[in-house]
Scaffold this motif. Sequence first.
Motif, PDB file in Angstrom:
ATOM      1  N   ALA A  63      40.008  47.428  33.320  1.00 45.79           N
ATOM      2  CA  ALA A  63      41.300  47.132  32.697  1.00 45.79           C
ATOM      3  C   ALA A  63      42.026  46.018  33.445  1.00 45.79           C
ATOM      4  O   ALA A  63      42.574  45.098  32.827  1.00 45.79           O
ATOM      5  CB  ALA A  63      42.159  48.391  32.656  1.00 45.79           C
ATOM      6  N   PHE A  64      42.009  46.091  34.785  1.00 45.08           N
ATOM      7  CA  PHE A  64      42.647  45.031  35.552  1.00 45.08           C
ATOM      8  C   PHE A  64      41.847  43.732  35.487  1.00 45.08           C
ATOM      9  O   PHE A  64      42.417  42.643  35.572  1.00 45.08           O
ATOM     10  CB  PHE A  64      42.836  45.469  37.009  1.00 45.08           C
ATOM     11  CG  PHE A  64      44.024  46.357  37.214  1.00 45.08           C
ATOM     12  CD1 PHE A  64      45.301  45.817  37.290  1.00 45.08           C
ATOM     13  CD2 PHE A  64      43.870  47.740  37.319  1.00 45.08           C
ATOM     14  CE1 PHE A  64      46.410  46.642  37.466  1.00 45.08           C
ATOM     15  CE2 PHE A  64      44.972  48.565  37.497  1.00 45.08           C
ATOM     16  CZ  PHE A  64      46.245  48.018  37.567  1.00 45.08           C
ATOM     17  N   GLY A  65      40.522  43.866  35.288  1.00 45.07           N
ATOM     18  CA  GLY A  65      39.709  42.668  35.110  1.00 45.07           C
ATOM     19  C   GLY A  65      40.106  41.910  33.852  1.00 45.07           C
ATOM     20  O   GLY A  65      39.991  40.681  33.795  1.00 45.07           O
ATOM     21  N   GLY A  66      40.594  42.655  32.845  1.00 47.08           N
ATOM     22  CA  GLY A  66      41.057  42.007  31.624  1.00 47.08           C
ATOM     23  C   GLY A  66      42.255  41.112  31.872  1.00 47.08           C
ATOM     24  O   GLY A  66      42.472  40.136  31.141  1.00 47.08           O
ATOM     25  N   ILE A  67      43.045  41.428  32.894  1.00 47.99           N
ATOM     26  CA  ILE A  67      44.181  40.572  33.252  1.00 47.99           C
ATOM     27  C   ILE A  67      43.675  39.195  33.669  1.00 47.99           C
ATOM     28  O   ILE A  67      44.227  38.160  33.277  1.00 47.99           O
ATOM     29  CB  ILE A  67      44.999  41.200  34.393  1.00 47.99           C
ATOM     30  CG1 ILE A  67      45.561  42.567  33.973  1.00 47.99           C
ATOM     31  CG2 ILE A  67      46.109  40.261  34.826  1.00 47.99           C
ATOM     32  CD1 ILE A  67      46.541  42.512  32.846  1.00 47.99           C
ATOM     33  N   GLY A  68      42.612  39.189  34.464  1.00 48.08           N
ATOM     34  CA  GLY A  68      42.024  37.918  34.865  1.00 48.08           C
ATOM     35  C   GLY A  68      41.489  37.141  33.678  1.00 48.08           C
ATOM     36  O   GLY A  68      41.616  35.913  33.619  1.00 48.08           O
ATOM     37  N   ALA A  69      40.880  37.863  32.717  1.00 44.47           N
ATOM     38  CA  ALA A  69      40.364  37.198  31.520  1.00 44.47           C
ATOM     39  C   ALA A  69      41.486  36.545  30.730  1.00 44.47           C
ATOM     40  O   ALA A  69      41.330  35.447  30.185  1.00 44.47           O
ATOM     41  CB  ALA A  69      39.613  38.208  30.649  1.00 44.47           C
TER      42      ALA A  69
END
Length: 423
Positions: free
Chosen positions: A216-222
């Motif tokens: 979910a936090f990786g989606g922030i980077g995306a």
Amino acid sequence: MPQSAKGGRSSPAGLTRPAVLAMVAVLATATALSQFFRNSVGVIATTLADELGLDPDQLGLVASSFFLIFALCQIPVGIVIDRWGPRVALLGSSLFAVAGALVFAQANGQAGLIAGRLLLGIGCSTFFMAPLVIYARAFPPAVFASLAGFQIAFSSLGTILATAPLGWMTAELGWRSAFLLAALVSALLLVGIVLGVRGAATGRLPGKATETLPQAFGGIGAVMRTPGFWPLFLMSFSTFSTFALFIGLWGGPYLAHVHGADLAAQGHTLFVMAIAQVVGTIAWGSADRFTGAYKPLAVTGALLTLALLGAIITVGHHGVLQAGTIIALLGFACAFTPVLVAHSKALFPPEITGRGLSLINMGTMSGTFVSQWLTGLAVKAAAGGAATYPVTAFQIAFAMQAVLLAVATLVYLRAPEPRRSVP
């Protein structure tokens, strides 16, 4: 609005037409309540300063604290929306809205006011993004900008209530009574969310595996790596903050200190500005449907806003009629938020739409915090402890905002333009 067939066939939202209308009404009311709370300091600013002994920088911090916590909430809000659905996000945050209104109504100084504003910022942090995600999931892309425009236009009723009506109630019953009433409305909204916000579009995306928290936090980077994100972030950072600088903080004090306007006159001028914003959001949102492009509209709105900021700085102090006219036109000019929202939404794939729009909204709210906080410091420095703030104090504050918007517009010119067919 999608049509339901005879016999109750469901709409794209997975509900019958009456249920869709009821849900849209609840969602629009939520955003209207958020607009009321975020803009409610402007017309009562002089009252709070006099009653509680607040300096300009303290007043700026009270007003801007809402936007600071609202902005910080956008990352967890985006994750909650994408992971558990917008309905869960709305239900959780609305409890804070009730608490925040009650705390603000009982405040006896800056600390209590800030505590109330922080709770309200948490409470309202989902009231715009969650409805937009529901619309993005449930309705065709061709009408998304119009729905966003309707949401913003209807929500502007909250801004309107935060002008002349709030000024009248403050004069007649006191600002504390006004916020106790707002707490009751917040509680009724919670009931409306429980009963009226339903359907497949309000939950977790069907067929999508639940993300782990690292994912979910990786989606922030995306989201941040998406081409065009940062130009849209900066443009959002500077656009709503221009409107909020006047209607949410300095509009009332400017009219009072420069033109000697009383509470009723301040409320009436800001009321006209709020009405102009309603008209503007409808106009800009509708224009988006017919142009097939986002950037020309947004740049036009930004240039008009810059021209009006120049006017308020150079000639606004010459007469209250001139000032009121310029302020009203500003309400219309900087109401192109639906275009920026639609442009932002077009950048992100469905699986990160919630986080994408939430981070763009983080720009909107953080820009307002920074603008109100820094201009509060500037006004205090220029006033030099004087009880009546000089016109130069406000000119400096408005010039700071103009520089911010000009820089953002130049950066926005580099954003990609996802063109689409005109209906």
